[in-house]
Structures are given as structure tokens and as C-alpha cells.
Design an enzyme around this catalytic site. Structure first.
Site, PDB file in Angstrom:
ATOM      1  CD  GLU A 116     113.380  91.467   9.417  1.00  0.00           C
ATOM      2  OE1 GLU A 116     114.593  91.342   8.331  1.00  0.00           O
ATOM      3  OE2 GLU A 116     112.632  91.804  10.226  1.00  0.00           O
ATOM      4  CE  LYS A 118     118.594  94.468   0.545  1.00  0.00           C
ATOM      5  NZ  LYS A 118     119.142  93.861  -0.786  1.00  0.00           N
ATOM      6  CG  ASP A 120     122.660  88.738  -2.629  1.00  0.00           C
ATOM      7  OD1 ASP A 120     121.116  89.189  -2.921  1.00  0.00           O
ATOM      8  OD2 ASP A 120     124.138  89.545  -3.044  1.00  0.00           O
ATOM      9  CE1 TYR A 228     109.788  90.494   3.228  1.00  0.00           C
ATOM     10  CE2 TYR A 228     111.625  89.304   2.363  1.00  0.00           C
ATOM     11  CZ  TYR A 228     109.960  89.776   2.145  1.00  0.00           C
ATOM     12  OH  TYR A 228     110.336  90.465   0.687  1.00  0.00           O
ATOM     13  CE  LYS A 317     122.073  96.679  -0.748  1.00  0.00           C
ATOM     14  NZ  LYS A 317     121.055  97.444  -2.283  1.00  0.00           N
ATOM     15  CB  CYS A 411     152.934  71.072 -18.792  1.00  0.00           C
ATOM     16  SG  CYS A 411     153.231  71.424 -17.377  1.00  0.00           S
ATOM     17  CB  CYS A 414     157.260  69.706 -17.582  1.00  0.00           C
ATOM     18  SG  CYS A 414     155.338  68.861 -18.113  1.00  0.00           S
ATOM     19  CB  CYS A 429     150.501  69.140 -17.344  1.00  0.00           C
ATOM     20  SG  CYS A 429     151.751  68.586 -17.273  1.00  0.00           S
ATOM     21  CB  CYS A 435     154.772  67.790 -14.783  1.00  0.00           C
ATOM     22  SG  CYS A 435     154.432  69.723 -14.252  1.00  0.00           S
TER      23      CYS A 435
END
Ligand code: D41
Length: 674
Positions: A116, A118, A120, A228, A317, A411, A414, A429, A435
Site C-alpha cells: 500500500e 503510505k 502522509d 488500511y 520510506k 519597488c 521602478c 508596488c 512599472c
């Protein structure tokens, strides 16, 4: 009282239908009816229950909305402890495990293992009595966990009543609750926009959500679960193998991972590991390895357990996709809408076979949250193919010369003022189209693949064109001449011509693409499509009021405000007029998308799609009446194969199902106006 008997029967029938469709949709990924039909049945049940509140039961599908907040969770002592898993970190560990199993079982032959992924997530226990879900608890420390029944009840893939009639009198299902990656990303995006707290990863999000004291909040978040194993079982004789137990759970409506497989011998386990690792990024949930379990229950019993882990199971793992490196600098990038985003410049480091030298930091609040300084040693994480991120600082290693990180006042592109409105996480900005960074980004967006798709107009060329003052907005693109282009560095007449041709070709587009290309804040591809469907012409959209905009599906007050504001700006009006005058055009079939266009066809999506998400592809196919199934069979009409498509593609090829590429799928959808 035949009328009331009638109502009772009607309610029972609706509940059964709704439960069945919920199961088809959430557990099997094979809906039989359209969402609208489901919603209709649900509303009908709700209205019957409103008229007859005495008939409402706890296990009615309408009762997943959460309840009054709790002051605290009660404790649940597990009748049978929930064990944990021993880990294997490589092939040697796996072969050792297999050898130990064989020795203990006194077996010379190969062992059968159930394999299966695993997940998380968060391990939980669900207790069913007489087929009714009566309690949900977290694993906690294995001996005792928290009573999270109200939260578990909101999870739509968890049946409140088991299906069938052969379930045990008492049954404890154990599984992993998790957030689908797509749902997690959507939720975080929404939380970020609303200025709320975001979760670092799907695992934290599922743990946090399960531990919400207000289950009405939990109900808003799309958790799901894979079973599971089982714990307590009374009134049922266990079948002979783990795989058969899972298969039986599935018949009662419990969601079981479709990637579960039984194999023989440790070498086959190692192949399974490789196969799942290769498919990791295509899965819509995070996994950190695979689990192998001796399949035969009699063998499991013979092997027994150590203090906290069974001797018959092991988690193999995946190598950690985390790395440690130095934060050398933080730069601030300016995006299309002016958002100023910090980017970490890192001392290059190898993580999971890839060299990482940049990572996103999201926003200035994230820097504060991490307590990050330049010169820090940081832990970075690379999840699949997304941009790596900094997840933590190793504060003990902070050098004396570490420098604080501040949001720039002006910024970097610019020099205009940078503002972070009260209560918002995003700093912007204020230079607008003055800009150069915003100009470049908005043109890049306009030319991108899902917008006007202008071939050959990449970031470098756009920067060059803006730098040389040849273009300042998308409309300027269509005024470029060969004479101007050949003047540019590294631009041969041939490439200049290619670009002009690509520009010409891009003029034939679609209304949704055009709206998306405008780069209106908060208007992504799917909102653009909704706007196009609703208004059917750019003229109507330009005139739309905020009020009218809110009638468009999925458009709320914030988006409506942004859209209306965009079309009020003189500069935007001018650019749109110029684009249309410059020859941008599209055809709009007058009728809305035909909900029967693909009726009777079944599609299977596999592999990684890059231009649209799976759920989007699915939704758009369903709009045209197609079914979208999770597995390939003789009934499949087409398989859509993205990158790294695996077993579903090979199966389709073997049984001769036609294959579509992602581009072909997009063309098909656009042809039908969705
Ligand atoms: O997917 C998982 N996270 C997963 C967890 C799984 N597929 N199988 C598991 N099997 C067990 C045993 C063998 C003890 C029944 C588990 C876990 N345990 C587990 N999850 C968290 C602690 C233990």
C-alpha cells in the site's frame, strides 16, 4: 397514516440514493449522475426533513454540516491499541525484514505481501455498531486518542451507515485521514486571499482540521480518508488475508486505496516501491513511502508483535526530499499585479537528485513566521515538481552577522512606493503599468500558453523589447515591425519573421483566452471561462456592474470588484480597444455549451497534465455530458494521457482504447465552448 408512511419511504429512498452516489463519487471516483442532479436530490431530502423534523436521524446525509463547537475533545482509550510501523530505509532493510519473516515462519518459499502507498495524513479509528458510525477518534499515542466524532462525520467519503447487509455487529475501521493535494492548495489560496492563516503542508492541514473544536469549520474543508486495516471486529469471521479484509471493507462503502496490490516475494515488493515512487508526483495526495504487510492473517498471528509494532508489517520510506543549506540573500520580485514576493537565494544544494538554488518565501509574513534572517542555515523541502520552499530555520546555527529581512519601501524595478494594506499579506508596488516589472509580467502572461499562446515570445525577448522601449503593453506587440525586430541583439531576419507570424496566428483566439490574457487580478482560467460563458461578448463584460458580475458562477464580491475596477481604468480600455482594432478576434457559438455533446462517452485521465488540473479537466468534460472514470475498461471511450502516464495508458493501448494528448483534449473542450 398512509401519507406519513409515504414521506418516510420517500426519505429512506432519497437517503439511500444519496449515500450510493456519495460513495460512487467520493470513494470510487465514478459518478453516475451529474452534480446538479445530486444537488437536486439533496435539496429534496433537505426540504422533506425541514417539513418533518421528527424524521431527521443522525445518519442522514444532510447531517454532515457540523455541530456546535466543543469546549474540548474527550479522550478515547483504544480497546485494541493502534500499533505503529517499523521503518525500512533501503533495500537492505527490506531484505532483512523479509528474511526475519521467513525465519520466524519457518518458510523457505516466497512470502505473499499486501502493498500500500503510505499516506502522509493522520491515523484514525472509526467505530461502527450495527452498521452506524458511532465514534471517530485519532490514533493519539496508540493507547488513547481524541474523540473527534463530530469532525469525522463531516467527511463525505466516510459512510455514516455501512452499505450492504453482511457487516459485523461491531467493526472498527482504521485508516488515514488526509487532504487531497489539489484541495489543500485551493484551501490555502483562499485562506491567503482572505488574509487567514495558511497551513505549511497537507499533513498539518489534516491534523489541524481534525482537531477543530468547531465542526462546522471542519465541514467546509474537504478531508478524505483511505482505510488500511481493522481493529475490533465482533460478529464476523475475518477472511484469510489482509487484501480480502480491505476488499470487504470496500463493499461496505469504506474507501480503500486503489493502488493496493498483493505480490509474492521481496523483489516484487521492491518493484512496487519503485513503481509508486515513480508515480508519486501524479498522485493527488502526499505519501512518504509504501507499507508492506504479510498478507495471510494466520501468518500475521504467528509473527505477533513487538512492544508497539507488528512483526508482520514494515514501512519502506522514500528518501527525504529535504535539504539543509545557507540563505545567502533574499530578493524581491514584482509580479504582474504588482505583488512583491520574496525569493530565497540559496547556496546550491542537492535535494532528491535536483540542485536547488532558489526557494519561494511566499510573502513577508512567512519570513516573520519562520523568523528568518540572511545568513541563516535553513531547511528546504522539495515536494514533487513544485517550487521548493524554506520550511524552517536552524536557529542554533545563526551567525552573529545575520541580517534581518525587510520589505523594501520602494519597488526594486521602478522605485514606486510599495504598500501592504492593513490586514493583507500581499505587499504591492503602486507603480501600475508605469512599472517595468509589472509591464513585463503582464505581457508575459498575455503571451503565455493558456492565454494567447504566442509561440517564441519568451521572457528574455519580452525583457529585451520592454527595455528597448518597443513595447509597453500587449497591444504594442501587434505593431512591431520586422525592421524594429532585426535591430535587436541576436535577432536574425528569420526569427523576426517567425515571431511576426506567431503574433499573427495568435490573433485568432477564444473569448475565455482573451479575458484570461488581460491578466485581471483574481481572474484565472476558470473564472475567465465563466465570465465568457455568462456575458458571451467582451462588450457586455466591459459594461458589467459589480452587481451583475456576482451572478456569474464562482464570482464573489472581491472578484467582482477587481473585474469592474479593471474595466474602468482608462489605460485598460485603451489597450483592449487597440487589441481589437489590431485584429484580435474569436468566434463564439451563440448557444451555450451543449450538456449532451459528449453524452455516453467515458474518459479516463492519467499522467500529469500541465495546462489544466485534473479536477478542471474532469469538470469541463462533465459539462459536456461525458463521464470521467478512474480506471480503464472496455467501456472507456478515450484515455487522456499526460506526462509520465503509467499503467492506465499501457492498459488502454493493450485493449485498443483511443488515446488523446492533453493538447487534443483542450482542443476538444474549446471546440465545444467550455
Ligand atoms: O497509509 C498509511 N499511513 C498506513 C498506516 C498504512 N497504509 N498502513 C498502516 N498499517 C498499520 C498497521 C500495520 C499497524 C495496521 C498504517 C499504520 N499502521 C499506522 N499509521 C499510523 C500509525 C500506524
Amino acid at each position: 397514516m398512509s401519507a406519513s408512511r409515504n414521506v418516510k419511504e420517500q426519505i429512506a429512498r432519497l437517503r439511500e440514493e444519496i449515500n450510493r452516489h456519495n460513495h460512487l463519487y467520493h470513494s470510487l471516483d465514478e459518478p453516475e449522475i451529474a452534480d446538479a442532479e445530486f444537488d437536486r436530490q439533496f435539496r429534496e431530502l433537505k426540504s422533506l426533513e425541514t417539513d418533518h423534523p421528527e424524521l431527521i436521524t443522525d445518519d442522514s446525509p444532510t447531517q454532515r454540516v457540523g455541530a456546535e463547537p466543543l469546549a474540548a475533545f474527550g479522550q478515547v482509550v483504544h480497546e485494541m491499541p493502534m500499533l505503529s510501523l517499523d521503518n525500512a530505509f533501503g533495500e537492505d532493510d527490506m531484505r532483512d525484514f523479509d528474511r526475519r519473516v521467513k525465519t520466524r515462519l519457518d518458510s523457505t518459499g516466497d512470502i505473499e505481501y499486501a502493498c500500500e502507498p503510505k499516506i502522509d495524513g493522520v491515523a484514525v479509528s472509526l467505530l461502527y455498531e450495527g452498521g452506524k458510525l458511532i465514534r471517530g477518534a485519532t490514533r493519539g499515542d496508540g493507547a488513547a486518542g481524541e474523540n473527534v466524532t463530530l469532525n469525522i462525520r463531516t467527511i463525505e467519503s466516510v459512510p455514516l451507515t455501512l452499505m450492504g447487509d453482511d457487516y459485523p455487529a461491531r467493526l472498527e475501521v482504521r485508516g488515514e485521514v488526509y487532504f487531497a493535494r489539489s484541495a489543500f492548495e485551493r484551501m490555502n489560496r483562499e485562506a491567503e486571499q482572505a488574509g487567514q492563516k495558511i497551513f505549511a503542508n497537507p499533513r498539518n492541514a489534516s491534523a489541524g482540521t481534525l482537531r477543530q473544536l468547531d465542526s462546522r469549520e471542519t465541514a467546509k474543508r474537504p478531508l478524505t480518508m483511505f482505510a488500511y486495516s481493522v481493529g475490533i471486529v465482533e460478529g464476523w469471521e475475518l477472511p484469510g488475508s489482509h487484501a480480502e479484509i480491505l476488499a470487504k471493507l470496500a463493499t461496505w462503502g469504506i474507501r480503500v486505496n486503489p493502488l493496493v496490490k498483493t505480490v509474492t516475494g521481496v523483489e516484487a515488493c521492491l518493484s512496487y516501491y519503485d513503481e509508486i515512487l515513480a508515480r508519486r508526483s501524479e498522485l493527488d495526495y502526499e505519501i512518504d513511502g509504501v507499507v508492506f504487510k504479510v498478507n495471510t492473517i494466520r501468518d500475521q498471528q504467528a509473527l505477533g508483535m513487538l512492544t508497539r509494532t507488528p512483526r508482520w508489517a514494515i514501512a519502506h520510506k522514500f528518501p527525504a526530499e529535504e535539504g539543509v543549506t545557507l540563505l545567502e540573500d533574499v530578493e524581491f520580485q514584482v509580479g504582474r499585479t504588482g505583488a512583491v514576493t520574496p525569493v530565497a537565494r540559496l547556496k546550491p544544494v542537492q535535494v532528491g537528485g535536483v540542485t536547488i538554488s532558489n526557494a519561494t518565501l511566499h510573502n513577508i509574513d512567512e519570513i516573520e513566521r519562520l523568523n528568518l534572517m540572511i545568513g541563516d542555515t535553513v531547511i528546504i523541502q522539495r515536494a514533487g515538481d513544485v517550487i521548493p520552499k524554506v520550511i524552517a530555520v536552524v536557529e542554533e546555527k545563526r551567525p552573529k552577522i545575520a541580517k534581518p529581512i525587510n520589505l523594501p519601501r520602494s519597488c526594486p524595478a521602478c522605485g514606486s512606493e510599495v504598500l501592504q494594506p492593513e490586514g493583507e499579506v500581499v505587499a504591492r508596488c503602486t507603480g501600475g503599468l508605469e512599472c517595468s516589472a509589472q509591464r513585463k509580467e503582464s505581457i508575459r502572461h498575455f503571451a503565455s500558453r493558456l492565454a494567447l499562446d504566442i509561440e517564441g515570445l519568451g521572457e528574455k525577448l519580452i525583457n529585451q523589447l520592454v527595455q528597448e522601449g518597443l513595447i509597453a503593453n500587449p497591444a504594442d506587440l501587434f505593431r512591431l515591425t520586422e525592421a524594429q525586430l532585426v535591430e535587436l541583439e541576436r535577432m536574425a531576419p528569420k526569427s523576426a519573421n517567425n515571431l511576426l507570424e506567431a503574433l499573427d496566428k495568435s490573433k485568432a483566439t477564444t473569448l475565455p483566452r482573451f479575458i484570461y490574457a488581460l491578466g485581471i487580478q483574481e481572474v484565472g482560467e476558470s473564472t475567465a471561462r465563466n465570465l465568457a460563458q455568462f456575458y458571451r461578448s467582451i462588450g457586455a463584460l466591459r459594461e458589467a456592474t459589480e452587481e451583475s458580475l456576482q451572478e456569474v458562477p464562482d464570482v464573489g464580491p472581491i472578484v467582482a470588484e477587481k473585474v469592474a475596477h479593471f474595466f474602468q481604468q482608462e489605460i485598460n480600455k485603451r489597450v483592449i480597444d487597440e487589441l481589437l482594432a489590431g485584429g484580435i478576434h474569436w468566434q463564439m457559438d451563440e448557444s451555450a455549451a451543449d450538456p449532451k455533446a459528449l453524452a455516453g462517452q467515458t474518459y479516463v485521465l492519467t499522467g500529469v497534465l500541465s495546462g489544466l488540473t485534473r479536477s478542471e479537466a474532469k469538470a469541463r468534460l462533465q459539462l459536456l455530458g461525458a463521464k470521467v472514470a478512474g480506471s480503464v475498461s472496455a467501456k472507456t471511450s478515450y484515455v487522456v494521457a499526460g506526462d509520465a502516464a503509467g499503467s492506465k495508458l499501457s492498459k488502454a493501448q493493450k485493449i485498443g482504447i483511443p488515446i488523446l494528448t492533453e493538447e487534443e483534449l483542450i482542443a476538444l473542450l474549446e471546440q465545444h465552448g467550455v
